[in-house]
Design an enzyme around this catalytic site. Structure first.
Site, PDB file in Angstrom:
ATOM      1  CD  GLU A 126      35.099  32.881  48.372  1.00 42.89           C
ATOM      2  OE1 GLU A 126      35.460  34.013  48.750  1.00 42.89           O
ATOM      3  OE2 GLU A 126      35.913  31.975  48.130  1.00 42.89           O
TER       4      GLU A 126
ATOM      5  CG  ASP B 170      40.042  35.702  39.452  1.00 40.20           C
ATOM      6  OD1 ASP B 170      39.658  36.489  38.579  1.00 40.20           O
ATOM      7  OD2 ASP B 170      41.242  35.371  39.585  1.00 40.20           O
TER       8      ASP B 170
HETATM    9  P1  IMP Z   1      39.492  31.838  42.167  1.00 40.66           P
HETATM   10  O1  IMP Z   1      39.787  30.498  42.760  1.00 40.66           O
HETATM   11  O2  IMP Z   1      40.378  32.135  40.998  1.00 40.66           O
HETATM   12  O3  IMP Z   1      38.046  32.052  41.853  1.00 40.66           O
HETATM   13  O4  IMP Z   1      39.987  32.904  43.213  1.00 40.66           O
HETATM   14  C1  IMP Z   1      39.247  33.374  44.235  1.00 40.66           C
HETATM   15  C2  IMP Z   1      40.164  34.086  45.227  1.00 40.66           C
HETATM   16  O5  IMP Z   1      41.180  34.843  44.579  1.00 40.66           O
HETATM   17  C3  IMP Z   1      39.364  35.099  46.005  1.00 40.66           C
HETATM   18  O6  IMP Z   1      38.792  34.506  47.163  1.00 40.66           O
HETATM   19  C4  IMP Z   1      40.416  36.149  46.321  1.00 40.66           C
HETATM   20  O7  IMP Z   1      41.078  35.824  47.525  1.00 40.66           O
HETATM   21  C5  IMP Z   1      41.389  36.090  45.188  1.00 40.66           C
HETATM   22  N1  IMP Z   1      41.194  37.158  44.179  1.00 40.66           N
HETATM   23  C6  IMP Z   1      40.847  37.003  42.892  1.00 40.66           C
HETATM   24  N2  IMP Z   1      40.768  38.168  42.240  1.00 40.66           N
HETATM   25  C7  IMP Z   1      41.055  39.104  43.163  1.00 40.66           C
HETATM   26  C8  IMP Z   1      41.106  40.557  43.091  1.00 40.66           C
HETATM   27  O8  IMP Z   1      40.862  41.217  42.068  1.00 40.66           O
HETATM   28  N3  IMP Z   1      41.434  41.177  44.252  1.00 40.66           N
HETATM   29  C9  IMP Z   1      41.681  40.511  45.404  1.00 40.66           C
HETATM   30  N4  IMP Z   1      41.647  39.171  45.509  1.00 40.66           N
HETATM   31  C10 IMP Z   1      41.337  38.475  44.390  1.00 40.66           C
HETATM   32 MG    MG Z   2      39.239  34.892  49.225  1.00 39.00          MG
END
Ligand code: IMP
Ligand code: MG
Length: 170
Positions: free
Chosen positions: A94, A98
């Site tokens: 990955e 986030d």
């Molecule tokens: P999660 O489901 O919130 O963990 O999000 C993961 C996805 O959010 C990652 O695979 C990224 O595509 C996107 N994402 C989260 N934070 C960032 C960032 O700071 N920059 C770019 N993409 C991000």
């Molecule tokens: Mg992503």
């Protein structure tokens, strides 16, 4: 829009070398099925797998995309992997963890397919943003709660090609 370098390409390269060494040690005698999560992880995965000395198969998945700078918690599979992961050692690659929703949905989904094992490797983690607990087996960098781009990471499909990881200031 301005950028500020957070992690240089030299630091990224060094850290990936360390992670690759760990993976090579941990998977000695085994064969890996590396699953790159598109699009964000493509640069990381291509650098990482070239440092692996254990046998590796490569596959790709596309999950529902991140909507601008907010995470919905809703995850759908847009493109599934081609290789059957049953009895295989899956390593998910990955770009960034986030809130953790994307990867925790993905892990539960892949566990149902009876792999021999499943581990997670991520370039970046933003621990302060976590909403669901995620166990990251191989992590290159923790970063603060800033929106970052470069080395595969995008803002509205831009900046994936930047060699450094940078903080985006809108
Ligand atoms: P999660 O489901 O919130 O963990 O999000 C993961 C996805 O959010 C990652 O695979 C990224 O595509 C996107 N994402 C989260 N934070 C960032 C960032 O700071 N920059 C770019 N993409 C991000
Ligand atoms: Mg992503």
């Amino acid at each position: 829009m301005t950028h500020e370098i957070l992690i240089s390409s030299t630091e990224i390269k060094q850290r990936i070398r360390e992670i690759a060494d760990e993976i090579n040690r941990d998977y000695a005698g085994k064969e890996l099925l590396a699953v790159c999560i598109l699009k964000g992880a493509v640069i990381f995965a291509s650098d990482l797998i070239r440092l692996l000395t254990v046998p590796v198969s490569l596959d790709f998945m596309v999950l529902s995309s991140y909507n601008k700078q907010t995470s919905t918690g809703i995850v759908t599979v847009k493109k599934d992997m081609d290789i059957d992961p049953q009895e295989r050692h899956i390593l998910i690659i990955e770009d960034i963890i986030d809130t953790g929703h994307t990867v925790s949905h993905l892990m539960s989904l892949l566990k149902l397919r009876n792999p021999a094992s499943i581990k997670l490797c991520s370039l970046i983690s933003k621990p302060s943003r976590r909403e669901v607990e995620v166990d990251i087996d191989y992590l290159c960098f923790n970063v603060p709660d800033e929106f970052i781009v470069g080395y595969g990471l995008d803002y509205e499909q831009h900046f994936r090609n930047l060699p450094n990881i940078e903080i985006l200031k809108l």
